[in-house]
Design an enzyme around this catalytic site. Structure first.
Site, PDB file in Angstrom:
ATOM      1  N   HIS A 162      27.691  57.046 -51.499  1.00 61.60           N
ATOM      2  CA  HIS A 162      28.863  56.454 -52.175  1.00 61.60           C
ATOM      3  C   HIS A 162      29.819  57.549 -52.658  1.00 61.60           C
ATOM      4  CE1 HIS A 162      31.162  53.965 -54.878  1.00 61.60           C
ATOM      5  NE2 HIS A 162      30.304  52.965 -54.893  1.00 61.60           N
ATOM      6  N   GLU A 265      32.541  55.744 -47.971  1.00 61.53           N
ATOM      7  CA  GLU A 265      31.083  55.803 -48.052  1.00 61.53           C
ATOM      8  C   GLU A 265      30.438  55.610 -46.681  1.00 61.53           C
ATOM      9  OE1 GLU A 265      29.984  52.839 -51.024  1.00 61.53           O
ATOM     10  OE2 GLU A 265      31.978  53.001 -51.886  1.00 61.53           O
TER      11      GLU A 265
END
Ligand code: BG6
Length: 293
Positions: A162, A265
């Site tokens: 992330h 991500e």
């Protein structure tokens, strides 16, 4: 990895914000990773400065995820599919990893951190596994997350690296590489939309999951740099910026900070989740660098 204490020339074991961390240095670049969540919080190069973003309001405490850097979303992404009381984005980002060692490989320093299933994780995720985060720091940054199924049953998991990138102003950057990719829009709830060929620009809250394995670039003219996000063995790419209202709702995100970040991500989520037979491994990698446009 043999050198479990790390070589002080390239690996320093430090404390930052009250948490155990490693400072890794090679080829003029420096990275900071917390053992808490194996959370990479900073990667700076001599030429382009800090490439990542971390909130001024990030909380550094056991049990809390750090807002910024590269949280590891594992073994599920977003809310748990069936048990909504379980933590969003899984539990890896709030667990203490073990530092396994570091060594120089060519011009890069490579460090490995690991997390194995335990009495703590089994009630949340009834599978035996060992997860390893391998960071390679040099002129570019490689973040490789390997999962090994150490049990006797198949293991299904989702994963997202992330990555919070630092940008001058999200309203003025252009994202390329997702042309023609199909995506689900988590803001509108629409599914299977198709991205046009034009670079992606941002005009409001954005939360999309693209079916894409492609390299993504972020052109940031004001910062005089192009961020390059390569990846391997990742079939989905999540693009996220909370914009004004959602930023206000997050306690660990400053109300005015949203223009300065953009998440790209490398992930394997939803239908692209990984199914690991017993005794097998899978590694997803994101490779981040900057260049002068
Ligand atoms: C993104 C998700 O990856 O993470 C968003 O797509 C989510 O839906 C965001 O809001 C932040 O999640 P969290 O749990 O760190 O606040």
């Amino acid at each position: 990895m043999q050198n479990s204490s790390g070589d002080a020339r390239h690996t320093e074991q430090i404390e930052a914000h009250g948490l155990k961390a490693l400072r890794l240095s090679a080829s003029g670049s420096e990275a900071l990773v917390y053992l808490h969540g194996a959370h990479l919080a900073s990667f700076r190069t001599s030429e382009h400065g800090e490439l990542l973003w971390t909130s001024e309001l990030a909380v550094y405490a056991p049990g809390k995820a750090i807002r910024g850097g590269v949280p590891l979303c594992f073994p599920w992404f977003g809310p748990h599919a069936t048990q909504s009381y379980l933590p969003a984005h899984g539990f890896a980002r709030t667990r203490e990893f073990r530092f396994e060692g570091s060594e120089m490989r060519g011009d890069n320093v490579v460090a490995e951190l690991s997390l194995s299933s335990s009495e703590d994780t089994l009630p949340l995720f009834p599978h035996s596994f060992t997860a390893r985060l391998r960071l390679t720091v040099g002129r570019e940054l490689s973040v490789a997350f390997e999962v090994e199924n150490t049990g006797v049953e198949p293991l299904d998991y989702e994963l997202a690296l992330h990555t919070y990138l630092g940008v001058s102003d999200v309203r003025h950057v252009e994202v390329s590489g997702l042309g023609d990719a199909v995506y689900d829009d988590k803001v509108s709830g629409e599914r299977a939309l198709t991205q046009g060929r034009e670079p992606l620009r941002f005009t409001g809250e954005t939360d999309r999951v693209y079916d894409s394995s492609a390299r993504v670039t972020v052109l940031d003219v004001a910062r005089k740099r192009r961020l390059v996000i390569d990846k391997t063995c990742s079939a989905t790419t999540v693009v996220w910026n909370p914009w004004i209202e959602k930023a206000k709702r997050m306690a660990d995100f400053g109300d005015d900070e949203w223009p300065g970040m953009l998440c790209i991500e490398a992930a394997n989520t939803g239908a692209r989740r990984i199914s690991l037979p017993p005794e097998s491994r899978h590694t997803t990698t994101t490779i981040i660098s900057a260049e002068t446009p």
